[in-house]
Write an enzyme that holds these catalytic residues in place. Structure first.
Site, mmCIF file in Angstrom:
data_model
loop_
_atom_site.group_PDB
_atom_site.id
_atom_site.type_symbol
_atom_site.label_atom_id
_atom_site.label_comp_id
_atom_site.label_asym_id
_atom_site.label_seq_id
_atom_site.Cartn_x
_atom_site.Cartn_y
_atom_site.Cartn_z
ATOM 1 N N VAL A 56 0.890 -1.162 0.000
ATOM 2 C CA VAL A 56 0.000 0.000 0.000
ATOM 3 C C VAL A 56 0.932 1.217 0.000
ATOM 4 O O VAL A 56 1.402 1.642 1.046
ATOM 5 C CB VAL A 56 -0.943 -0.010 1.226
ATOM 6 C CG1 VAL A 56 -1.856 1.193 1.211
ATOM 7 C CG2 VAL A 56 -1.753 -1.304 1.264
ATOM 8 N N PRO A 57 1.238 1.768 -1.172
ATOM 9 C CA PRO A 57 2.377 2.671 -1.373
ATOM 10 C C PRO A 57 2.222 4.098 -0.839
ATOM 11 O O PRO A 57 2.098 5.056 -1.596
ATOM 12 C CB PRO A 57 2.522 2.669 -2.894
ATOM 13 C CG PRO A 57 1.132 2.473 -3.392
ATOM 14 C CD PRO A 57 0.499 1.539 -2.411
ATOM 15 N N CYS A 58 2.295 4.240 0.481
ATOM 16 C CA CYS A 58 2.187 5.578 1.071
ATOM 17 C C CYS A 58 3.409 6.447 0.758
ATOM 18 O O CYS A 58 3.348 7.669 0.886
ATOM 19 C CB CYS A 58 1.943 5.491 2.569
ATOM 20 S SG CYS A 58 3.150 4.525 3.477
ATOM 21 N N HIS A 59 4.501 5.838 0.308
ATOM 22 C CA HIS A 59 5.692 6.620 -0.053
ATOM 23 C C HIS A 59 5.451 7.507 -1.269
ATOM 24 O O HIS A 59 6.200 8.444 -1.511
ATOM 25 C CB HIS A 59 6.898 5.705 -0.297
ATOM 26 C CG HIS A 59 6.748 4.805 -1.469
ATOM 27 N ND1 HIS A 59 6.065 3.602 -1.397
ATOM 28 C CD2 HIS A 59 7.164 4.927 -2.752
ATOM 29 C CE1 HIS A 59 6.085 3.029 -2.589
ATOM 30 N NE2 HIS A 59 6.744 3.822 -3.440
ATOM 31 N N ARG A 60 4.384 7.263 -2.015
ATOM 32 C CA ARG A 60 4.095 8.051 -3.212
ATOM 33 C C ARG A 60 3.385 9.364 -2.907
ATOM 34 O O ARG A 60 3.119 10.147 -3.809
ATOM 35 C CB ARG A 60 3.256 7.230 -4.188
ATOM 36 C CG ARG A 60 4.015 6.033 -4.724
ATOM 37 C CD ARG A 60 3.207 5.250 -5.715
ATOM 38 N NE ARG A 60 3.925 4.019 -6.054
ATOM 39 C CZ ARG A 60 3.333 2.898 -6.403
ATOM 40 N NH1 ARG A 60 2.022 2.838 -6.495
ATOM 41 N NH2 ARG A 60 4.055 1.831 -6.680
#
Length: 97
Positions: A56-60
């Protein structure tokens, strides 16, 4: 995939999964995607509680000004992940940040 959390948290994490590989959005844009433009801080806080950060790519998600902002694993890891995606996607240089 089991992501424990309330309905709001689930909707925040579902929105994260809609950000394409190699792209970024701001917390404000994420709030707008959720039709909840006043919830920017709550969304940012919920992003920070994401336990499946690679899937779940919260780094984006970055600041509206393009700056790197909080990431549980550290800003250096966030920059590394974004650079990795930039180097391994078809997104134009300079588009991510």
């Amino acid at each position: 995939m089991h992501t424990p959390g309330n309905d709001f948290s689930q909707s925040v994490w579902k929105t994260l999964q809609q950000i394409p590989y190699g792209k970024t959005c701001s917390y404000k844009e994420q709030a707008e995607m959720m039709n909840n433009p006043k919830a920017i801080r709550a969304i940012a806080s919920t992003n920070g509680r994401n336990r499946l950060a690679i899937i779940v790519p919260c780094h984006r998600v970055i600041g509206s000004d393009g700056k790197m902002t909080g990431y549980a694993a550290g800003i250096d890891k966030k920059k590394w992940l974004l650079q990795f995606e930039r180097n391994n996607s078809e997104i134009e240089d300079g588009y991510l940040f």
